[in-house]
Write an enzyme that holds these catalytic residues in place. Sequence first.
Site, mmCIF file in Angstrom:
data_model
loop_
_atom_site.group_PDB
_atom_site.id
_atom_site.type_symbol
_atom_site.label_atom_id
_atom_site.label_comp_id
_atom_site.label_asym_id
_atom_site.label_seq_id
_atom_site.Cartn_x
_atom_site.Cartn_y
_atom_site.Cartn_z
ATOM 1 N N LYS A 22 0.835 -1.210 0.000
ATOM 2 C CA LYS A 22 0.000 0.000 0.000
ATOM 3 C C LYS A 22 0.871 1.262 0.000
ATOM 4 O O LYS A 22 0.677 2.165 -0.815
ATOM 5 C CB LYS A 22 -0.891 0.008 1.252
ATOM 6 C CG LYS A 22 -1.543 1.354 1.537
ATOM 7 C CD LYS A 22 -2.476 1.296 2.722
ATOM 8 C CE LYS A 22 -1.889 1.744 4.035
ATOM 9 N NZ LYS A 22 -1.583 3.185 4.140
ATOM 10 N N ASN A 23 1.841 1.308 0.917
ATOM 11 C CA ASN A 23 2.610 2.542 1.048
ATOM 12 C C ASN A 23 3.565 2.773 -0.120
ATOM 13 O O ASN A 23 4.090 3.868 -0.282
ATOM 14 C CB ASN A 23 3.379 2.553 2.377
ATOM 15 C CG ASN A 23 2.440 2.718 3.563
ATOM 16 O OD1 ASN A 23 1.240 2.920 3.383
ATOM 17 N ND2 ASN A 23 2.973 2.625 4.766
ATOM 18 N N CYS A 116 -5.127 12.485 13.240
ATOM 19 C CA CYS A 116 -5.949 11.286 13.303
ATOM 20 C C CYS A 116 -5.633 10.589 14.610
ATOM 21 O O CYS A 116 -4.882 11.106 15.425
ATOM 22 C CB CYS A 116 -5.700 10.388 12.103
ATOM 23 S SG CYS A 116 -4.029 9.751 12.065
ATOM 24 N N ARG A 121 -0.064 14.588 13.338
ATOM 25 C CA ARG A 121 0.337 14.482 11.937
ATOM 26 C C ARG A 121 0.385 15.810 11.175
ATOM 27 O O ARG A 121 -0.350 16.019 10.198
ATOM 28 C CB ARG A 121 -0.550 13.473 11.215
ATOM 29 C CG ARG A 121 -0.567 12.137 11.913
ATOM 30 C CD ARG A 121 -1.195 11.059 11.103
ATOM 31 N NE ARG A 121 -0.264 10.488 10.160
ATOM 32 C CZ ARG A 121 -0.483 9.359 9.499
ATOM 33 N NH1 ARG A 121 -1.598 8.707 9.693
ATOM 34 N NH2 ARG A 121 0.380 8.884 8.649
ATOM 35 N N ASP A 309 4.424 0.902 12.121
ATOM 36 C CA ASP A 309 3.212 0.206 11.670
ATOM 37 C C ASP A 309 3.107 -1.217 12.223
ATOM 38 O O ASP A 309 2.038 -1.806 12.205
ATOM 39 C CB ASP A 309 3.165 0.154 10.135
ATOM 40 C CG ASP A 309 2.819 1.505 9.532
ATOM 41 O OD1 ASP A 309 2.588 2.457 10.304
ATOM 42 O OD2 ASP A 309 2.794 1.620 8.301
ATOM 43 N N ARG A 401 -8.730 -0.567 4.677
ATOM 44 C CA ARG A 401 -7.918 0.457 3.995
ATOM 45 C C ARG A 401 -6.572 -0.123 3.565
ATOM 46 O O ARG A 401 -5.967 0.379 2.623
ATOM 47 C CB ARG A 401 -7.664 1.646 4.939
ATOM 48 C CG ARG A 401 -8.853 2.565 5.125
ATOM 49 C CD ARG A 401 -8.438 3.792 5.891
ATOM 50 N NE ARG A 401 -7.120 4.221 5.457
ATOM 51 C CZ ARG A 401 -6.157 4.650 6.266
ATOM 52 N NH1 ARG A 401 -6.352 4.741 7.549
ATOM 53 N NH2 ARG A 401 -4.991 5.016 5.773
HETATM 54 C C1 UD1 Z 1 4.105 6.983 6.320
HETATM 55 C C2 UD1 Z 1 3.262 5.737 6.154
HETATM 56 C C3 UD1 Z 1 2.793 5.228 7.517
HETATM 57 C C4 UD1 Z 1 3.986 5.024 8.441
HETATM 58 C C5 UD1 Z 1 4.855 6.270 8.494
HETATM 59 C C6 UD1 Z 1 6.127 6.090 9.284
HETATM 60 C C7 UD1 Z 1 2.209 6.036 4.001
HETATM 61 C C8 UD1 Z 1 0.958 6.250 3.236
HETATM 62 N N1 UD1 Z 1 2.105 6.071 5.332
HETATM 63 O O1 UD1 Z 1 3.284 7.988 6.918
HETATM 64 O O2 UD1 Z 1 2.111 3.984 7.310
HETATM 65 O O3 UD1 Z 1 3.526 4.733 9.743
HETATM 66 O O4 UD1 Z 1 5.230 6.682 7.169
HETATM 67 O O5 UD1 Z 1 6.864 5.043 8.787
HETATM 68 O O6 UD1 Z 1 3.264 5.777 3.435
HETATM 69 N N2 UD1 Z 1 5.850 14.762 10.766
HETATM 70 C C9 UD1 Z 1 5.911 16.105 11.061
HETATM 71 N N3 UD1 Z 1 5.771 16.998 10.038
HETATM 72 C C10 UD1 Z 1 5.618 16.610 8.732
HETATM 73 C C11 UD1 Z 1 5.564 15.239 8.449
HETATM 74 C C12 UD1 Z 1 5.687 14.331 9.490
HETATM 75 O O7 UD1 Z 1 6.060 16.499 12.220
HETATM 76 O O8 UD1 Z 1 5.491 17.476 7.850
HETATM 77 C C13 UD1 Z 1 5.955 13.761 11.859
HETATM 78 C C14 UD1 Z 1 4.682 12.927 11.994
HETATM 79 O O9 UD1 Z 1 3.700 13.580 12.760
HETATM 80 C C15 UD1 Z 1 5.209 11.685 12.666
HETATM 81 C C16 UD1 Z 1 6.599 11.522 12.050
HETATM 82 O O10 UD1 Z 1 6.942 12.807 11.525
HETATM 83 O O11 UD1 Z 1 5.327 11.892 14.041
HETATM 84 C C17 UD1 Z 1 6.653 10.487 10.944
HETATM 85 O O12 UD1 Z 1 5.772 10.842 9.912
HETATM 86 P P1 UD1 Z 1 6.031 10.454 8.388
HETATM 87 O O13 UD1 Z 1 7.317 9.716 8.255
HETATM 88 O O14 UD1 Z 1 5.839 11.673 7.566
HETATM 89 O O15 UD1 Z 1 4.839 9.453 8.108
HETATM 90 P P2 UD1 Z 1 3.768 9.500 6.929
HETATM 91 O O16 UD1 Z 1 4.447 9.820 5.649
HETATM 92 O O17 UD1 Z 1 2.608 10.327 7.354
#
Ligand code: UD1
Length: 420
Positions: A22-23, A116, A121, A309, A401
Amino acid sequence: MSRIHVYGPARLSGELSIQGSKNAVLPMMAAALLHKGITVLTNVPTIQDVDCMVSILRYIGCRCNRRGSTLEIDATFLRSVKIPDCYVSQMRSSVILLGALLGRAGEGDSSYPGGCLIGARPIDIHLEVLRNLGAEILEDGDRISAKAACGGKLCGAQFQLRYPSVGATEQALLASVLADGITVVQGAAREPEICQLCQCLNRMGAIIRGVGTDTLTIKGVEKLHDSRFDVRGDRIVAGTYLAAVMAASGSILLKDITPSDLTVPLDLMEQAGACIIRDEVKEQIAISMESHPVGLQFETEPYPGFPTDLQSPFMAFLAAGEGESLIREQVFEGRFATAEELKRMGGVIRINGREAYVTGHYPLKNAKVKARVLRGGAALVVAALAAEGETVIEDCRHIERGYEDICRDLRVLNADVRWG
Ligand code: UD1
């Protein structure tokens, strides 16, 4: 059919092919927007998040054609650069489309994806990345409008990510492939899904170097070309079914999965008592578990560390084990919510901030519980396999999902699990 009934305790056996990731597929679908032509993705999983992304692409003007697990995206014409709010609220990762739209059309518009259950996030790092590449970003209430400032095109730049965010790294890749000049992203995420996105973009004609490292160099190109790309097996789905064997015991073979994507979780499962054979060439993992897992200590981290995850599925099998465990959640602050449901099943878990102390106890007891989130929901199914009697898991639409059909898969592995 958003309820799952599990009749335990189970003992798993058999072979299963793992669905596509998925990711990995979601950012590849966003990447298809960058090419005024056809991109074909194979081994695409049949899950709700993919359906949601297809709906967005169609709304934007792409033609999407699905045959089995093959998805053909024709992005020759775009009619909109706006991502409809209803989809953003369904799937917050749709925010990466902003980078793709900026790259393709010089502008993009989305509503703000809120927090969420697993955490606040924020998308501040995503927006920083786009600004670094020359986008002007207007935030008006919960709307974000982004425009390439200089002549409708983004410009290559060198910058460092404050945190190796998966989404922000994808955003950087999607936005820079068609930008003018060279982009260097330092401190990039190194997840296997990021590597696959780079490989997919390179197959489309992009020039990305440093794949698999934390420094990605992207040389902007004028245009991409038609291509075809095979999505790898989903390491989190595979990890969930391995966790199921840890909880229930038994012996299974998982196919179409790259063992090295799961090095740290597999090492930990061995430490907890499993016997595992990794076959990188055949893309298979065989696991056998004949005891109850002993306690573990680990923390979630960006790749190559332990994936957040899989934290809940691991908590589930450790709760059904026979030792003391300590889990530290360092990625998403809200990811211990599942512990409350596991407690209803007899799990002995104490949460202290970002730490969870788990005391293993087998068997767990049957109960009526709620899935609430995707991975946490799957973790409840894992736990239910180690519980006596019928466990009913409600609100399972979250599980759909990310898992094609968790009941079908576990039935292939000889568990008594059904929708109802
Ligand atoms: C992706 C994955 C999710 C996985 C996560 C971490 C997808 C669709 N989802 O989510 O399944 O759990 O990586 O491996 O690929 N953060 C900030 N600011 C930002 C972006 C992130 O503070 O602009 C923080 C987030 O709140 C979180 C951490 O960084 O605490 C990790 O987030 P991130 O690596 O961005 O995860 P996702 O891309 O949302």
